[in-house]
Design a protein around this motif. Structure first.
Motif, short mmCIF file in Angstrom:
data_model
loop_
_atom_site.label_atom_id
_atom_site.label_comp_id
_atom_site.label_asym_id
_atom_site.label_seq_id
_atom_site.Cartn_x
_atom_site.Cartn_y
_atom_site.Cartn_z
N LEU A 142 0.85 -1.18 0.00
CA LEU A 142 0.00 0.00 0.00
C LEU A 142 0.90 1.24 0.00
CD1 LEU A 142 -2.92 1.16 0.28
CD2 LEU A 142 -2.52 1.16 2.76
N THR A 143 0.74 2.08 -1.01
CA THR A 143 1.52 3.31 -1.09
C THR A 143 0.63 4.48 -0.67
OG1 THR A 143 2.86 2.40 -2.88
CG2 THR A 143 2.90 4.79 -2.60
N LEU A 144 1.13 5.28 0.25
CA LEU A 144 0.41 6.46 0.75
C LEU A 144 1.09 7.70 0.18
CD1 LEU A 144 0.26 5.45 4.53
CD2 LEU A 144 -1.35 4.84 2.74
N LEU A 145 0.34 8.48 -0.58
CA LEU A 145 0.88 9.70 -1.19
C LEU A 145 0.21 10.89 -0.51
CD1 LEU A 145 0.54 8.39 -4.83
CD2 LEU A 145 2.68 8.68 -3.57
N PRO A 146 1.00 11.77 0.14
CA PRO A 146 0.41 12.91 0.85
C PRO A 146 -0.43 13.79 -0.07
CG PRO A 146 2.76 12.74 1.31
CD PRO A 146 2.45 11.76 0.21
N THR A 147 -1.59 14.21 0.42
CA THR A 147 -2.46 15.09 -0.36
C THR A 147 -2.37 16.54 0.11
OG1 THR A 147 -4.30 14.53 1.11
CG2 THR A 147 -4.11 13.27 -0.94
N GLU A 148 -1.82 16.75 1.30
CA GLU A 148 -1.72 18.11 1.82
C GLU A 148 -0.32 18.66 1.53
OE1 GLU A 148 -2.90 18.00 5.99
OE2 GLU A 148 -4.25 16.35 5.48
N PRO A 149 -0.23 19.88 0.96
CA PRO A 149 1.07 20.45 0.60
C PRO A 149 2.06 20.52 1.77
CG PRO A 149 -0.69 21.75 -0.37
CD PRO A 149 -1.34 20.74 0.54
N ALA A 150 1.59 20.82 2.97
CA ALA A 150 2.50 20.92 4.12
C ALA A 150 3.14 19.57 4.44
CB ALA A 150 1.75 21.45 5.34
N ILE A 151 2.40 18.51 4.24
CA ILE A 151 2.93 17.16 4.49
C ILE A 151 3.81 16.72 3.33
CG2 ILE A 151 2.31 14.75 4.90
CD1 ILE A 151 -0.31 15.90 6.15
N ALA A 152 3.38 17.03 2.09
CA ALA A 152 4.18 16.67 0.91
C ALA A 152 5.53 17.38 0.91
CB ALA A 152 3.39 16.99 -0.35
N ALA A 153 5.61 18.53 1.56
CA ALA A 153 6.90 19.25 1.64
C ALA A 153 7.89 18.47 2.50
CB ALA A 153 6.68 20.65 2.21
N GLN A 156 7.67 12.41 0.81
CA GLN A 156 7.33 12.09 -0.58
C GLN A 156 6.25 11.01 -0.64
OE1 GLN A 156 10.14 9.79 -3.09
NE2 GLN A 156 10.41 11.80 -4.11
N ARG A 157 6.49 9.90 0.07
CA ARG A 157 5.52 8.80 0.09
C ARG A 157 5.87 7.82 1.21
NH1 ARG A 157 9.10 7.72 -3.84
NH2 ARG A 157 9.99 5.65 -3.95
N ILE A 158 4.90 6.96 1.52
CA ILE A 158 5.09 5.89 2.50
C ILE A 158 4.66 4.60 1.81
CG2 ILE A 158 4.40 4.96 4.75
CD1 ILE A 158 3.64 7.88 5.50
N TYR A 172 9.53 4.94 4.74
CA TYR A 172 9.25 6.37 4.65
C TYR A 172 10.26 6.99 3.71
CZ TYR A 172 6.24 5.75 8.64
OH TYR A 172 5.24 5.33 9.46
N PHE A 173 9.77 7.69 2.69
CA PHE A 173 10.63 8.39 1.73
C PHE A 173 10.41 9.88 1.94
CE2 PHE A 173 11.87 4.75 -0.84
CZ PHE A 173 10.91 3.81 -0.51
N GLN A 174 11.39 10.52 2.52
CA GLN A 174 11.27 11.94 2.82
C GLN A 174 11.49 12.76 1.56
OE1 GLN A 174 13.39 11.25 7.10
NE2 GLN A 174 13.66 13.25 6.17
N ALA A 175 10.98 13.99 1.56
CA ALA A 175 11.11 14.88 0.41
C ALA A 175 12.57 15.25 0.15
CB ALA A 175 10.26 16.13 0.63
N ASP A 176 13.42 15.24 1.19
CA ASP A 176 14.83 15.60 1.00
C ASP A 176 15.70 14.44 0.53
OD1 ASP A 176 15.05 14.02 3.26
OD2 ASP A 176 15.76 15.61 4.57
N GLY A 177 15.11 13.27 0.29
CA GLY A 177 15.86 12.12 -0.21
C GLY A 177 16.22 11.11 0.86
N ASP A 178 16.19 11.49 2.12
CA ASP A 178 16.44 10.52 3.19
C ASP A 178 15.27 9.54 3.26
OD1 ASP A 178 18.72 11.93 3.72
OD2 ASP A 178 17.98 12.87 5.56
N ARG A 179 15.54 8.36 3.80
CA ARG A 179 14.46 7.39 3.93
C ARG A 179 14.72 6.48 5.12
NH1 ARG A 179 15.48 2.20 1.54
NH2 ARG A 179 17.56 2.20 0.62
N SER A 180 13.69 5.79 5.55
CA SER A 180 13.85 4.81 6.63
C SER A 180 12.95 3.61 6.35
CB SER A 180 13.52 5.42 7.99
OG SER A 180 12.17 5.76 8.08
N GLU A 181 13.40 2.46 6.84
CA GLU A 181 12.66 1.21 6.69
C GLU A 181 12.42 0.63 8.08
OE1 GLU A 181 14.94 -0.26 2.64
OE2 GLU A 181 14.87 -1.56 4.39
N LEU A 182 11.22 0.22 8.34
CA LEU A 182 10.86 -0.41 9.60
C LEU A 182 10.37 -1.82 9.29
CD1 LEU A 182 10.53 0.28 12.68
CD2 LEU A 182 8.14 0.75 12.15
N ALA A 183 11.22 -2.81 9.58
CA ALA A 183 10.85 -4.21 9.36
C ALA A 183 10.21 -4.73 10.65
CB ALA A 183 12.07 -5.04 9.00
#
Length: 190
Positions: A142-153, A156-158, A172-183
């Protein structure tokens, strides 16, 4: 071709079509809503552009439906986060802090990505994200794409993936390119 044979072929075709019918967001939410909660081990890996190598943490999570989630990091350093309804409490190095999420919309959206997914609450997810589902019941994403500009800033997506009613990984894929994975690995199955 006789009439019986045609009906048999059509029937088999229909069964084949149903077997390959797409797994829907409604079906996924219904499966997730059946999750009775429990404990799970987690390993979180963060990829930060400013660091030479990923940072890893591990511990346990406890989910009590519908709105209590605990994350207890054991390594490399103990810290706890407890989400109880709209209050997020943090404890690290013997310091405690609580945040009322209703006063922090960006934090609320981030928390809902986890809590509402675990609870199978489509309405709460769609308040902040556009939902895209791929896969089938035994292996879905399931991909979650932010719909609110403040969150999209900020985000990027979950991507949340799992099998049936179990969430196994959150990315979690942050807008600045950093990301994290929670297994996530369940300790006790309901």
């Amino acid at each position: 071709m006789n009439r019986f044979f045609r009906w048999a072929v059509l029937g088999l075709g229909l069964v084949g079509s149903l077997a390959h019918a797409a797994y829907s967001v409604d079906q996924l939410m219904a499966d997730l809503a059946q999750n009775k909660g429990g404990r799970a081990r987690f390993v979180e890996t963060r990829y930060v552009a400013l660091l030479d190598k990923p940072v890893q943490a591990s511990g346990e999570m406890v989910y009590s439906p519908p709105d209590r989630l605990e994350k207890h990091t054991l390594l490399p350093k103990m810290e706890s986060m407890v989400l109880d309804k709209d209050t997020l409490s943090l404890e690290r190095d013997k310091r405690r802090m609580s945040i009322n999420l209703s006063s922090r919309p960006e934090a609320q959206a981030f928390v809902e990505s986890i809590r509402s997914t675990l609870a199978g609450n489509r309405q709460a997810l769609e308040a902040h994200y556009k939902l895209e589902l791929t896969g089938e019941r035994a292996d879905w994403m399931l991909t979650l794409l932010p719909t609110e500009p403040a969150i999209a800033a900020l985000l990027q997506r979950i991507k949340v993936s799992g099998s049936k009613k179990q969430v196994r990984k959150i990315e979690y894929f942050q807008a600045d390119g950093d990301r994290s994975e929670l297994a996530i690995e369940p300790i006790d199955q309901p």
